[in-house]
Design a protein around this motif. Structure first.
Motif, mmCIF file in Angstrom:
data_model
loop_
_atom_site.group_PDB
_atom_site.id
_atom_site.type_symbol
_atom_site.label_atom_id
_atom_site.label_comp_id
_atom_site.label_asym_id
_atom_site.label_seq_id
_atom_site.Cartn_x
_atom_site.Cartn_y
_atom_site.Cartn_z
ATOM 1 N N CYS A 54 -2.772 10.894 1.284
ATOM 2 C CA CYS A 54 -1.677 10.028 1.714
ATOM 3 C C CYS A 54 -1.339 10.268 3.184
ATOM 4 C CB CYS A 54 -0.446 10.268 0.832
ATOM 5 S SG CYS A 54 0.988 9.262 1.278
ATOM 6 N N TRP A 93 -3.854 8.529 5.301
ATOM 7 C CA TRP A 93 -3.592 7.085 5.343
ATOM 8 C C TRP A 93 -2.445 6.778 6.291
ATOM 9 C CZ3 TRP A 93 0.882 4.440 3.860
ATOM 10 C CH2 TRP A 93 0.794 3.035 3.864
ATOM 11 N N TRP A 102 0.966 4.265 -2.790
ATOM 12 C CA TRP A 102 0.904 5.709 -2.558
ATOM 13 C C TRP A 102 2.118 6.408 -3.167
ATOM 14 C CZ3 TRP A 102 -3.118 8.425 -1.542
ATOM 15 C CH2 TRP A 102 -4.180 7.894 -0.789
ATOM 16 N N ARG A 158 1.545 6.781 -6.883
ATOM 17 C CA ARG A 158 0.532 7.795 -7.198
ATOM 18 C C ARG A 158 1.090 9.203 -7.023
ATOM 19 N NH1 ARG A 158 -5.004 6.852 -4.224
ATOM 20 N NH2 ARG A 158 -5.591 8.502 -5.710
ATOM 21 N N GLN A 197 0.831 -1.201 0.000
ATOM 22 C CA GLN A 197 0.000 0.000 0.000
ATOM 23 C C GLN A 197 0.869 1.255 0.000
ATOM 24 O OE1 GLN A 197 -2.583 -0.370 3.399
ATOM 25 N NE2 GLN A 197 -3.713 -2.122 2.550
ATOM 26 N N TRP A 213 5.607 3.449 5.315
ATOM 27 C CA TRP A 213 5.950 4.627 4.506
ATOM 28 C C TRP A 213 7.396 5.054 4.748
ATOM 29 C CZ3 TRP A 213 4.219 7.157 0.445
ATOM 30 C CH2 TRP A 213 4.698 8.430 0.188
#
Length: 332
Positions: free
Chosen positions: A42, A45, A25, A28, A21, A56
């Motif tokens: 983002c 999230w 992100w 994107r 995931q 992340w």
């Protein structure tokens, strides 16, 4: 607000689904630079769960590390730009698959590096990637550790126990084992079983799902998960549920103690997996050459030199994307 990455547990690892995931992100945002609405989504999230922020931060850190490593290699700027442009040109599904593989591979290497460092400092005896060392124990037992391996000793008034916590070991009994009976038998333990040698020399290689025991002299009793006596020249595979005879190897199981890989009609793909244990980074081959066979004696002290001689006997060429990312392809 997203969690400060300094507060995240160093050894925590987010689920792979969450890592993917995070990669999604990242793609994107890279394909929609300057989109403030997407940036806020983002951030939301990331704030939903600490695993999101951890994934992340790992993806961002790995991207920066890969970029730094690539840029630090002479001539790699062109390759890096080519990879960047290729990812930008891919549709989202294909780009996600490509970057997922790269990031998960890098995450595994990163975690392995941290694990090695920790085990080297915390274990009684340990080696790092590419290192092989021998040790003489107080009771006369000799142990040899292969690359990226570690053991702990538990010698008390009641027992002499060698615990293989990672990797591969050769044990040669000595001292009291060679003389009269004694009240503290020597035992060796892996993740999958316990082994008691008698005047023996044997090899234990611990994999993720099983341990391979190869006895070169004497005999070794496997105590768990079921009692089995293994004689010189025999090899067994041990997992948590059973003990079974091991299929023949296409290489010499103990040649590494002399700094060698000795192969007998070995698949190139399997050979590279073995060589990869002794070097940092990613080593692989294209699928159309993976089943090529090779036999010979190869020295381990310089794996780049080892790889360089393969095109002399096989129709392959060695391609270095970076110092740490090497692929063998069919020679054209």
């Amino acid at each position: 607000m997203p969690v400060d990455n300094l507060s995240l547990s160093r050894h925590a690892e987010p689920p792979q689904q969450v890592v993917r995931q995070a990669i999604h992100w990242l793609l994107r945002l890279r394909n929609n630079r300057g989109n403030s609405h997407l940036s806020r989504q983002c951030e939301q999230w990331r704030a939903e769960h600490h695993d999101h922020e951890l994934a992340w931060q790992r993806v961002q850190s790995l991207q920066a590390e890969l970029s730094h490593n690539l840029h630090s290699v002479p001539g790699a700027q062109v390759a890096f730009n080519t990879l960047e442009n290729s990812v930008q040109g891919l549709d989202r599904r294909r780009a996600l698959k490509l970057l997922s593989g790269a990031v998960l591979m890098g995450s595994a290497a990163w975690l392995a590096k941290d694990t090695q460092a920790w085990q080297q400092w915390s274990a009684d005896y340990a080696t790092v990637t590419g290192e092989r060392r021998g040790f003489q124990l107080p009771d006369g037992t000799r142990i040899e550790l292969n690359t990226a391996s570690s053991v702990d000793l538990d010698y008390t008034a009641q027992q002499r126990l060698i615990k293989l916590t990672r990797g591969e070991i050769i044990v040669t009994c000595g001292g009291a084992d060679e003389g009269a009976p004694f009240d503290r038998p020597l035992r060796v333990q892996s993740r999958h079983g316990t082994y008691e040698p008698l005047k023996a020399r044997f090899i234990l290689r611990q994999e993720g799902d099983c341990t391979r025991l190869s006895v070169t002299s004497g005999r070794v009793a496997i105590h768990s998960p079921q009692r089995t006596e293994v004689l010189a020249g025999q090899s067994y595979l041990i997992d948590r549920h059973q003990v079974r005879p091991a299929p023949p190897l296409d290489m010499d199981a103990g040649a590494w103690v002399d700094g060698l890989i000795v192969t007998r009609n070995m698949r190139l793909g399997d050979f590279l997996a073995e060589v990869g244990r002794y070097r940092q980074g990613f080593l692989t081959c294209a699928s159309d050459v993976a089943d090529l066979r090779l036999s010979g004696v190869f020295r381990l002290e310089d794996t780049d030199k080892l790889l360089a001689i393969l095109p002399q006997t096989l129709p392959v060429q060695v391609r270095y994307r970076t110092r740490w990312w090497v692929t063998l392809e069919r020679y054209t």
